[in-house]
Design a protein around this motif. Sequence first.
Motif, PDB file in Angstrom:
ATOM      1  N   PHE A   1     -20.188 -47.905  -7.243  1.00 38.94           N
ATOM      2  CA  PHE A   1     -19.689 -47.829  -8.625  1.00 38.94           C
ATOM      3  C   PHE A   1     -18.716 -46.659  -8.769  1.00 38.94           C
ATOM      4  O   PHE A   1     -17.727 -46.750  -9.485  1.00 38.94           O
TER       5      PHE A   1
ATOM      6  N   GLY B   1     -11.287 -46.061  -8.064  1.00 38.58           N
ATOM      7  CA  GLY B   1     -10.272 -47.036  -7.660  1.00 38.58           C
ATOM      8  C   GLY B   1      -9.512 -47.644  -8.840  1.00 38.58           C
ATOM      9  O   GLY B   1      -8.341 -47.960  -8.709  1.00 38.58           O
TER      10      GLY B   1
ATOM     11  N   ASP C   1     -16.906 -45.393  -6.372  1.00 37.80           N
ATOM     12  CA  ASP C   1     -15.693 -45.785  -5.668  1.00 37.80           C
ATOM     13  C   ASP C   1     -14.845 -46.698  -6.549  1.00 37.80           C
ATOM     14  O   ASP C   1     -13.639 -46.516  -6.680  1.00 37.80           O
ATOM     15  N   ALA C   2     -15.506 -47.675  -7.171  1.00 32.69           N
ATOM     16  CA  ALA C   2     -14.785 -48.593  -8.057  1.00 32.69           C
ATOM     17  C   ALA C   2     -14.183 -47.841  -9.248  1.00 32.69           C
ATOM     18  O   ALA C   2     -13.042 -48.083  -9.629  1.00 32.69           O
ATOM     19  N   ALA C   3     -14.957 -46.902  -9.793  1.00 30.44           N
ATOM     20  CA  ALA C   3     -14.467 -46.140 -10.949  1.00 30.44           C
ATOM     21  C   ALA C   3     -13.214 -45.345 -10.569  1.00 30.44           C
ATOM     22  O   ALA C   3     -12.222 -45.337 -11.298  1.00 30.44           O
TER      23      ALA C   3
END
Lengths: 335, 217
Positions: free
Chosen positions: B116, B122, B118-120
């Motif tokens: 999460f 990204g 990493d996604a945030a």
Amino acid sequence: MISFKHVSKSYTGTEKAVNDVNFEVEQGEIVIFLGPSGCGKTTLLRMVNRLETITEGSILINDQDIGELNEIELRRKIGYVIQSNGLFPNMNIEENVTIVPDLLGWDKKKKHNRYKELMQLIGLDPMEYRKRFPNELSGGQQQRIGVIRALAADPPVMLMDEPFGALDPLIREKIQDEFLQIQREVKKTILFVSHDIDEAIKMADKIVLMRDGEIMQYGTPSDILIHPKNEYVSQFIGRDRAIKHLSLRTIAQLQEEIGLVDIDQSIVDSKQVNVHENLKDTLAMLLNQEADQVIVHDDNDEVQGAITIDRVQRYLHLEMRQKPAQAREKEKVIE
Amino acid sequence: MNEYLEYLRINASYIWGLTVQHIELVGIAIIIAIIIGVSIGIYLTTNEDLAETVLAAASVLLTIPSIALFGIMIPFFSLINQGIGFVPALVALVLYSQLPIIRNTYSAIKNVNPAFIDAANGVGMKRRQRLVRVEIPNALPVIMAGIRTAVVLNIGIGVIAAFIGAGGLGTLIVQGITRTDMYSIVTGSIVVSLLAIIADTVLLLIQKRLTPKGIEN
């Protein structure tokens, strides 16, 4: 266009994770970074949106050095899809899909319209799903939502880190097909990490084959299958590279080069195949001995001729031996 | 039994008054403790080196016998003429609540699934956006669990506040002991226990309400 110029990455005290990488990606292409785990492909991908720092060299997007851009703005302009769990569990589907537009400050209506548009792209009912949460969706649906989230702000570049790696094979193939379909419409420049050679052959316009942080070969799937540059590449793509290569060619292409055989009217037991079928599946069908004769027809159901194992073999000989030899001759003449 | 009911009838308003005093003391202490503890917990996630030290210090605080901690407050607060009473009791309770709140906040945020985060990053979230939109919502159940522990702890320890003249339900117990009045001791204990059970239940309901629907099990 994305250019990698002498890009290196080293962590303190260890050898280089990425070592002097140079290549260029044309606009609208899917380029797949392929290699075993630990070869640096993910690190290389994550350097593009600066989730990893670049130790040496530079990456340019449309001649703009990404090192000079604000990293937050850069990331909002690049779609990013990761393998699993990339969706925020605390946000519903609509909030997840529109997260980048939201960060960019779009108004409610524009966000909602974009949400509906994107859901239609993957054939999910926008109203049915908008208030649902990621954990209520299947793995395949979550991954598709992950893809449209990356597309939400219409970024020219997308980074995908093994996006379909966690899915079971059947669903993976379906989503790959769907994704290629979408890509034909949206024409993004896509960098894609995979460790699956079949996925790379199917999806890539070009493949970057890596080992130990270095590029072993950069070329089209066909190019790599026909001319593996070194022992490592040919080992990685496998002994069945000729068969793999057949998946890139259709009966129509074979017909154009060497023609089909005439139909033997006396044979009763025959099967039909479409001229756009790929040669790998066609060969498999022939090897299965499903019928005494395999008849090829086109989209209008007009019979084109019959196909045999011998034809496929002749075509392979032409593609893998004669054509490369001719190309070498030509090069000699030019020299 | 009748005698006890008679005791309750006569003392009802006195007991009620002490209960309200107890709730006030613990309630204010918890609000202050949450503000301080959650902030420190969040800050520590950005400062690894400090985190260990602070968590160790908070652990040590909790090992000080509560009656001693209240006693230690007296000389310090005497300096500002608040040696006994509400203020030192409040400070002692705030200090006691810090460990569960800081530790849970810190580890909850640290343990948010790295995918999460990493996604945030990204999608281009700033540090603060990531905290507010991703980390805190996903850490909330664990942070709330820490707060609940702190509240129950404080309701119990709040009894000791009576020794330094801060009132509350401890008064019933202290008086009961000095006067060997069983009814007083029993009443004080029961009300404290009920208070703890009710507070924990109410907080659990709040926790369920605050927890984003998507991360409920």
